[in-house]
Scaffold this motif. Structure first.
Motif, mmCIF file in Angstrom:
data_model
loop_
_atom_site.group_PDB
_atom_site.id
_atom_site.type_symbol
_atom_site.label_atom_id
_atom_site.label_comp_id
_atom_site.label_asym_id
_atom_site.label_seq_id
_atom_site.Cartn_x
_atom_site.Cartn_y
_atom_site.Cartn_z
ATOM 1 N N ILE A 101 33.878 111.158 128.832
ATOM 2 C CA ILE A 101 34.106 111.363 127.399
ATOM 3 C C ILE A 101 33.320 112.553 126.873
ATOM 4 O O ILE A 101 33.861 113.425 126.186
ATOM 5 N N VAL A 102 32.034 112.606 127.204
ATOM 6 C CA VAL A 102 31.201 113.675 126.617
ATOM 7 C C VAL A 102 31.497 115.039 127.234
ATOM 8 O O VAL A 102 31.242 116.073 126.608
ATOM 9 N N GLU A 103 32.028 115.051 128.449
ATOM 10 C CA GLU A 103 32.392 116.321 129.064
ATOM 11 C C GLU A 103 33.690 116.882 128.479
ATOM 12 O O GLU A 103 33.972 118.074 128.578
ATOM 13 N N GLN A 104 34.486 116.017 127.862
ATOM 14 C CA GLN A 104 35.742 116.427 127.235
ATOM 15 C C GLN A 104 35.427 116.813 125.779
ATOM 16 O O GLN A 104 35.772 116.111 124.845
ATOM 17 N N ASN A 105 34.758 117.936 125.609
ATOM 18 C CA ASN A 105 34.150 118.223 124.315
ATOM 19 C C ASN A 105 35.040 118.950 123.323
ATOM 20 O O ASN A 105 34.593 119.334 122.242
ATOM 21 N N THR A 106 36.311 119.167 123.658
ATOM 22 C CA THR A 106 37.213 119.791 122.687
ATOM 23 C C THR A 106 38.089 118.773 121.967
ATOM 24 O O THR A 106 38.869 119.139 121.085
ATOM 25 N N ILE A 107 37.974 117.514 122.346
ATOM 26 C CA ILE A 107 38.806 116.461 121.756
ATOM 27 C C ILE A 107 37.904 115.323 121.289
ATOM 28 O O ILE A 107 37.100 114.789 122.049
ATOM 29 N N GLY A 108 38.068 114.922 120.024
ATOM 30 C CA GLY A 108 37.311 113.789 119.517
ATOM 31 C C GLY A 108 35.996 114.200 118.888
ATOM 32 O O GLY A 108 35.613 115.371 118.900
ATOM 33 N N SER A 109 35.304 113.206 118.349
ATOM 34 C CA SER A 109 34.088 113.473 117.573
ATOM 35 C C SER A 109 33.054 112.376 117.753
ATOM 36 O O SER A 109 33.384 111.232 118.064
ATOM 37 N N THR A 110 31.817 112.776 117.496
ATOM 38 C CA THR A 110 30.763 111.805 117.212
ATOM 39 C C THR A 110 30.426 111.930 115.730
ATOM 40 O O THR A 110 30.612 112.986 115.128
ATOM 41 N N THR A 141 37.728 109.269 120.732
ATOM 42 C CA THR A 141 38.240 110.185 121.742
ATOM 43 C C THR A 141 39.577 109.683 122.252
ATOM 44 O O THR A 141 39.995 108.549 121.974
ATOM 45 N N VAL A 142 40.270 110.528 123.012
ATOM 46 C CA VAL A 142 41.495 110.126 123.703
ATOM 47 C C VAL A 142 41.448 110.703 125.112
ATOM 48 O O VAL A 142 41.090 111.865 125.314
ATOM 49 N N LEU A 143 41.795 109.875 126.089
ATOM 50 C CA LEU A 143 41.807 110.268 127.495
ATOM 51 C C LEU A 143 43.226 110.159 128.037
ATOM 52 O O LEU A 143 43.942 109.200 127.735
ATOM 53 N N ASN A 144 43.621 111.117 128.842
ATOM 54 C CA ASN A 144 44.930 111.088 129.484
ATOM 55 C C ASN A 144 44.859 110.174 130.706
ATOM 56 O O ASN A 144 44.229 110.511 131.713
ATOM 57 N N LEU A 145 45.495 109.008 130.609
ATOM 58 C CA LEU A 145 45.409 108.039 131.706
ATOM 59 C C LEU A 145 46.011 108.571 133.000
ATOM 60 O O LEU A 145 45.503 108.287 134.087
ATOM 61 N N HIS A 146 47.101 109.333 132.896
ATOM 62 C CA HIS A 146 47.726 109.863 134.105
ATOM 63 C C HIS A 146 46.864 110.956 134.731
ATOM 64 O O HIS A 146 46.651 110.981 135.947
#
Length: 290
Positions: free
Chosen positions: A80-89, A104-109
């Motif tokens: 999550i934290v490495e995906q720093n262009t999507i989502g917020s704290t 955040t949102v993660l691509n399951l595929h």
């Protein structure tokens, strides 16, 4: 209010929510007595892998409740934290502080082969199959290889609801920017994982009559008011019992039981073209809710 720009070249991705409508009054009362009121400004920040790991992990543990022990929360937090262009704290005072909320949102595929995501796919499929309202669509979709976005969000229980619409609106903008940049965020569906609870007989009240009344009046309630609005736009939604439900936990878990609150998991599957209207409904509802 200005939007958080997570993809700017200079790395500045913060947005202040200093508007009075987004300030939390630490001591709120309707009487005329003199009181001290503390206004707290919440701000949104991009994820920082050097700062946000522990805060996100703590909130993930809260999100998955007693089932948190089933997952590699450290691995999931890293992702999550490495995906720093999507989502917020969402934080107070300074970026270096722990998050009070995250989204955040993660691509399951895209991440299906990574152990933390593989664990989640297996878990969510199993839980959905046990739910009448989810079994018909969620397990097959998650396993189908389609581009499903897994939305994870949690916040401290005393956070004001007004901080939530900006977080979701910012994420919509960031997803659109990512799609324009040919990044893997063009989803067919969004699977939102959250929590809810039922009001049950309190363990502090052993009276048979009151226990019976509590059972009769038991209904689904939401820790997050936005969930009640978003589910109106969902293709499917439903609750599920935690696998580790009933196992001993910290004092906060026992306090829920003593007060007659039984937490459960909650999932919503929203089609991509319904996601933005669902997010808009959050702002409309929270903006008018008292």
């Amino acid at each position: 209010m200005s939007k958080k720009r997570s993809r700017e070249v200079d790395g500045q991705g913060d947005v202040s929510m200093g508007d009075p409508a987004v300030k939390k009054n630490a001591d709120d009362s309707s009487d005329d007595e003199d009181m001290d009121i503390v206004n707290v400004d919440f701000e949104l920040f991009n994820y920082d892998s050097q700062i946000d790991f522990h805060g996100v992990k703590t909130l993930l543990r809260q999100l998955f409740d007693t089932d948190a022990q089933l997952f590699d929360l450290s691995g999931l937090s890293d992702l999550i934290v490495e995906q720093n262009t999507i989502g917020s704290t969402c934080k107070v005072d300074d970026k270096a502080n722990d998050a009070y909320a995250f989204l955040t949102v993660l691509n399951l595929h895209e991440h299906r082969a990574k152990p933390p995501v593989a664990q989640l796919i297996e878990y969510l499929g199993k839980q959905a199959r046990a739910s009448d309202s989810l079994a018909g669509v969620v397990p097959d979709l998650v396993a189908s290889g389609k581009q499903v976005g897994l939305v994870l969000a949690e916040r401290l229980l005393n956070m004001p609801a007004e901080v939530i619409p900006p977080m979701w609106s910012c994420m919509i903008d960031e997803i659109e920017a990512a799609v324009e940049d040919k990044e893997p965020y063009e989803f067919s569906h969004y699977l939102v994982v959250s929590r809810a609870y039922q009001e049950v007989a309190s363990s502090l009240d052993q009276g048979e009559r009151r226990q019976k009344k509590a059972r009769e009046e038991a209904g689904l309630q939401f820790f997050h008011p936005e969930d009640e609005q978003m589910r109106k736009h969902a293709l499917a939604s439903g609750t599920y019992a935690f696998i580790k439900e009933g196992e001993s936990g910290p004092d906060s878990k026992r306090a829920f039981s003593e007060m007659g609150v039984k937490p459960c998991g909650f999932m919503m599957l929203i089609e991509a073209d319904k996601f933005q209207p669902a997010v808009q409904s959050i702002a409309e509802y929270i903006g008018t809710a008292s």
